[in-house]
Design a protein around this motif. Structure first.
Motif, PDB file in Angstrom:
ATOM      1  N   THR A 199       0.834  -1.204   0.000  1.00 46.20           N
ATOM      2  CA  THR A 199       0.000   0.000   0.000  1.00 46.20           C
ATOM      3  C   THR A 199       0.866   1.249   0.000  1.00 46.20           C
ATOM      4  OG1 THR A 199      -1.801  -1.123   1.167  1.00 46.20           O
ATOM      5  CG2 THR A 199      -1.754   1.291   1.292  1.00 46.20           C
ATOM      6  N   TRP A 200       1.871   1.247   0.852  1.00 40.86           N
ATOM      7  CA  TRP A 200       2.716   2.439   1.009  1.00 40.86           C
ATOM      8  C   TRP A 200       3.731   2.579  -0.121  1.00 40.86           C
ATOM      9  CZ3 TRP A 200       1.066   5.817   4.528  1.00 40.86           C
ATOM     10  CH2 TRP A 200       0.189   5.335   5.508  1.00 40.86           C
ATOM     11  N   ALA A 201       3.847   1.549  -0.982  1.00 43.96           N
ATOM     12  CA  ALA A 201       4.729   1.646  -2.146  1.00 43.96           C
ATOM     13  C   ALA A 201       4.053   2.318  -3.323  1.00 43.96           C
ATOM     14  CB  ALA A 201       5.213   0.247  -2.548  1.00 43.96           C
ATOM     15  N   HIS A 202       2.742   2.494  -3.262  1.00 41.88           N
ATOM     16  CA  HIS A 202       2.009   3.125  -4.360  1.00 41.88           C
ATOM     17  C   HIS A 202       2.443   4.589  -4.484  1.00 41.88           C
ATOM     18  CE1 HIS A 202      -1.367   4.784  -6.659  1.00 41.88           C
ATOM     19  NE2 HIS A 202      -1.658   3.547  -7.008  1.00 41.88           N
ATOM     20  N   PRO A 203       2.562   5.111  -5.718  1.00 42.20           N
ATOM     21  CA  PRO A 203       3.006   6.506  -5.887  1.00 42.20           C
ATOM     22  C   PRO A 203       2.169   7.517  -5.113  1.00 42.20           C
ATOM     23  CG  PRO A 203       3.092   5.358  -7.974  1.00 42.20           C
ATOM     24  CD  PRO A 203       2.459   4.405  -7.005  1.00 42.20           C
ATOM     25  N   ALA A 204       0.871   7.276  -5.009  1.00 42.98           N
ATOM     26  CA  ALA A 204       0.014   8.230  -4.301  1.00 42.98           C
ATOM     27  C   ALA A 204       0.285   8.243  -2.802  1.00 42.98           C
ATOM     28  CB  ALA A 204      -1.455   7.897  -4.549  1.00 42.98           C
ATOM     29  N   MET A 205       0.934   7.187  -2.301  1.00 41.22           N
ATOM     30  CA  MET A 205       1.186   7.086  -0.867  1.00 41.22           C
ATOM     31  C   MET A 205       2.625   7.424  -0.514  1.00 41.22           C
ATOM     32  SD  MET A 205      -1.799   6.029   0.356  1.00 41.22           S
ATOM     33  CE  MET A 205      -1.558   5.169   1.909  1.00 41.22           C
ATOM     34  N   ARG A 206       3.408   7.847  -1.493  1.00 41.09           N
ATOM     35  CA  ARG A 206       4.832   8.070  -1.230  1.00 41.09           C
ATOM     36  C   ARG A 206       5.200   9.538  -1.049  1.00 41.09           C
ATOM     37  NH1 ARG A 206       6.275   4.043  -5.408  1.00 41.09           N
ATOM     38  NH2 ARG A 206       7.058   5.766  -6.692  1.00 41.09           N
ATOM     39  N   SER A 207       4.241  10.438  -1.178  1.00 43.24           N
ATOM     40  CA  SER A 207       4.574  11.837  -0.934  1.00 43.24           C
ATOM     41  C   SER A 207       4.859  12.017   0.555  1.00 43.24           C
ATOM     42  CB  SER A 207       3.433  12.751  -1.373  1.00 43.24           C
ATOM     43  OG  SER A 207       2.286  12.501  -0.601  1.00 43.24           O
ATOM     44  N   PRO A 208       5.714  12.971   0.934  1.00 46.42           N
ATOM     45  CA  PRO A 208       6.110  13.124   2.345  1.00 46.42           C
ATOM     46  C   PRO A 208       4.930  13.297   3.293  1.00 46.42           C
ATOM     47  CG  PRO A 208       7.521  14.447   0.929  1.00 46.42           C
ATOM     48  CD  PRO A 208       6.436  13.914   0.050  1.00 46.42           C
ATOM     49  N   GLU A 209       3.907  14.047   2.859  1.00 38.89           N
ATOM     50  CA  GLU A 209       2.766  14.297   3.741  1.00 38.89           C
ATOM     51  C   GLU A 209       2.039  13.009   4.091  1.00 38.89           C
ATOM     52  OE1 GLU A 209       3.410  15.615   0.760  1.00 38.89           O
ATOM     53  OE2 GLU A 209       2.609  17.649   0.559  1.00 38.89           O
ATOM     54  N   VAL A 210       1.963  12.106   3.114  1.00 37.70           N
ATOM     55  CA  VAL A 210       1.257  10.846   3.338  1.00 37.70           C
ATOM     56  C   VAL A 210       2.137   9.864   4.107  1.00 37.70           C
ATOM     57  CG1 VAL A 210       0.064   8.918   2.225  1.00 37.70           C
ATOM     58  CG2 VAL A 210      -0.101  11.209   1.239  1.00 37.70           C
ATOM     59  N   LEU A 350      -4.683  11.634  -8.465  1.00 40.81           N
ATOM     60  CA  LEU A 350      -4.746  10.781  -7.277  1.00 40.81           C
ATOM     61  C   LEU A 350      -3.662  11.170  -6.274  1.00 40.81           C
ATOM     62  CD1 LEU A 350      -5.993   8.458  -5.759  1.00 40.81           C
ATOM     63  CD2 LEU A 350      -4.562   6.873  -7.074  1.00 40.81           C
ATOM     64  N   VAL A 351      -2.501  11.514  -6.759  1.00 43.31           N
ATOM     65  CA  VAL A 351      -1.417  11.942  -5.871  1.00 43.31           C
ATOM     66  C   VAL A 351      -1.829  13.201  -5.109  1.00 43.31           C
ATOM     67  CG1 VAL A 351       0.953  12.795  -5.777  1.00 43.31           C
ATOM     68  CG2 VAL A 351       0.376  10.864  -7.285  1.00 43.31           C
ATOM     69  N   ALA A 352      -2.401  14.179  -5.828  1.00 40.94           N
ATOM     70  CA  ALA A 352      -2.848  15.417  -5.185  1.00 40.94           C
ATOM     71  C   ALA A 352      -3.983  15.136  -4.198  1.00 40.94           C
ATOM     72  CB  ALA A 352      -3.290  16.422  -6.245  1.00 40.94           C
ATOM     73  N   HIS A 353      -4.881  14.244  -4.589  1.00 42.60           N
ATOM     74  CA  HIS A 353      -6.005  13.887  -3.716  1.00 42.60           C
ATOM     75  C   HIS A 353      -5.495  13.261  -2.419  1.00 42.60           C
ATOM     76  CE1 HIS A 353      -9.943  12.708  -2.447  1.00 42.60           C
ATOM     77  NE2 HIS A 353      -9.741  11.415  -2.635  1.00 42.60           N
ATOM     78  N   ALA A 354      -4.507  12.387  -2.526  1.00 40.34           N
ATOM     79  CA  ALA A 354      -3.942  11.764  -1.331  1.00 40.34           C
ATOM     80  C   ALA A 354      -3.317  12.810  -0.413  1.00 40.34           C
ATOM     81  CB  ALA A 354      -2.916  10.709  -1.728  1.00 40.34           C
ATOM     82  N   ARG A 355      -2.654  13.807  -0.997  1.00 39.48           N
ATOM     83  CA  ARG A 355      -2.062  14.873  -0.174  1.00 39.48           C
ATOM     84  C   ARG A 355      -3.146  15.658   0.568  1.00 39.48           C
ATOM     85  NH1 ARG A 355       1.492  16.468  -4.881  1.00 39.48           N
ATOM     86  NH2 ARG A 355       3.522  15.467  -4.531  1.00 39.48           N
ATOM     87  N   GLU A 356      -4.221  15.968  -0.136  1.00 37.26           N
ATOM     88  CA  GLU A 356      -5.320  16.705   0.499  1.00 37.26           C
ATOM     89  C   GLU A 356      -5.922  15.902   1.648  1.00 37.26           C
ATOM     90  OE1 GLU A 356      -8.025  17.467  -2.637  1.00 37.26           O
ATOM     91  OE2 GLU A 356      -6.697  18.863  -3.688  1.00 37.26           O
TER      92      GLU A 356
END
Length: 377
Positions: A199-210, A350-356
């Motif tokens: 789960t945490w390897a997905h690009p949407a979950m790898r931004s620092p905030e997430v 999706l990456v931006a959505h995960a950050r929000e």
């Protein structure tokens, strides 16, 4: 005439309107329908249709505006790619008739001043496991909520919960919406995903905030049983279950009144539970910044307690706030990240959505020290 939602006939609608308007000579002349623009998040909602009825009686032309809400078994609304065994289990866990039972039951007679329900014009059954609720359309104002709106809504919800204590208990799997959520949405879905390195390897979950949330979410996951058990410190009361500002319409013709919609999760809950969607709902939806929530919590919890006290049930504000924060910690952090969207292509959206979503999750997690301080009082 336009085909009517839910298989209702012109005769059905005419009879219902005659009863509802008190005009026994009413004759329906024309009906037009249009789908309501709405994102269906519940598989039990089949359709929402706006209905305009032009009719006449001895006094002249009558125009009635309604919304037809078609309910169905969850099995009919689940995505076809879900395996049959999983579909059957999910269907068994979602009591699809709750909203119809609320509208046709005693809740309307318990409403305190300032809280209304849409008028129920007609109920049509079938075909199959389906029910259509024909409801009065509410012309609501569209302006941002104020702290005073939150205060008045919380007071009314507290009064309503106590007034409903004498109702027959709504029986649902695991006893309540929140307990069902903890057992299924958390226990069977979110917590296993959050514990999975993939789960945490997905690009949407790898931004620092997430990524920064992972350790805190793991700690929270380990505390879920204790948090759920701690909710027994407050009485259990009937709740609306989804009292977000979006489900509390403010009629343009009746300033100061709220009209409660979407009763599909109206089950027993810990006292104060309706404060959770009221205060956190807009931030969860992304329509207000997460940092607005703590101040609204300070407004809503005492107001809800005052509403309960006005109906004869006293619960200390500190204990009530502890229950509200606990319920929020169970309800949001582990399920608010876009876990269900990770199987699709990542994409910038999706990456931006995960950050929000991460900003919202961080705000809720940051309430944990508040819970610790309340526990010491």
């Amino acid at each position: 005439m336009t085909p009517l939602p839910g298989g209702s006939t012109r005769e059905d609608l005419t009879s219902a309107l005659r009863r509802w308007t008190g005009k026994p000579g009413l004759v329906v002349e024309d009906v037009t329908t249009a789908p309501v623009a709405h994102r269906y998040s519940a598989p039990t909602t089949r359709a929402l249709t706006r209905v305009r009825v032009s009719a006449r009686d001895t006094a002249g032309t009558v125009v009635v505006r309604l919304v037809a809400k078609e309910l169905q078994r969850a099995l009919e609304g689940l995505p076809p790619e879900i395996p049959p065994e999983a579909r059957a289990y999910i269907d068994s866990q979602i009591p699809w008739r709750v909203e119809a039972d609320v509208y046709t039951g005693p809740v309307r007679g318990c409403l305190p001043p300032g809280l209304h329900m849409p008028g129920l014009v007609h109920v049509s059954e079938g075909p199959g496991d389906r029910v259509t609720l024909w409801l009065e359309e509410i012309c609501a104002v569209d302006r941002p909520w104020t702290a005073d709106d939150v205060r008045r809504a919380a007071t009314g919800l507290g009064r309503l919960a106590v007034r409903r204590r004498g109702e027959p208990r709504i029986e649902v799997p695991h006893g309540s919406f929140l307990a069902n959520f903890v057992a299924n949405r958390l226990g069977r879905r979110a917590l296993p995903l959050l514990a999975d390195d993939g789960t945490w390897a997905h690009p949407a979950m790898r931004s620092p905030e997430v990524t920064a949330l992972r350790a805190d979410l793991a700690r929270l996951a380990g505390r879920v049983p204790a948090l759920a058990a701690g909710l027994s410190a407050v009485p259990e009361l009937p709740a609306h279950g989804d009292a977000t500002p979006a489900n509390l319409l403010r009629p343009a013709a009746e300033p100061g009144v709220f009209v409660l919609l979407d009763w599909g999760t109206s089950t027993p809950a810990p006292a104060g539970y309706d404060v959770v969607p009221l205060v956190f709902g807009d931030a969860e939806a992304g329509t207000v910044p997460p940092d607005a929530v703590p101040a609204l919590l300070d407004v809503a919890v005492p107001a809800y307690a005052e509403g309960m006290a006005a109906e004869g049930l006293e619960v200390p504000v500190e204990r009530l706030e502890r229950a509200v924060v606990t319920a929020a910690l169970l309800r949001y952090p582990c399920t608010s990240l876009p876990l269900d969207e990770l199987e699709g292509p990542p994409g910038d959206g999706l990456v931006a959505h995960a950050r929000e979503k991460a900003a919202f999750v961080r705000m809720v997690l940051d309430l944990e020290p508040r819970l610790a301080a309340l526990s010491g009082r």
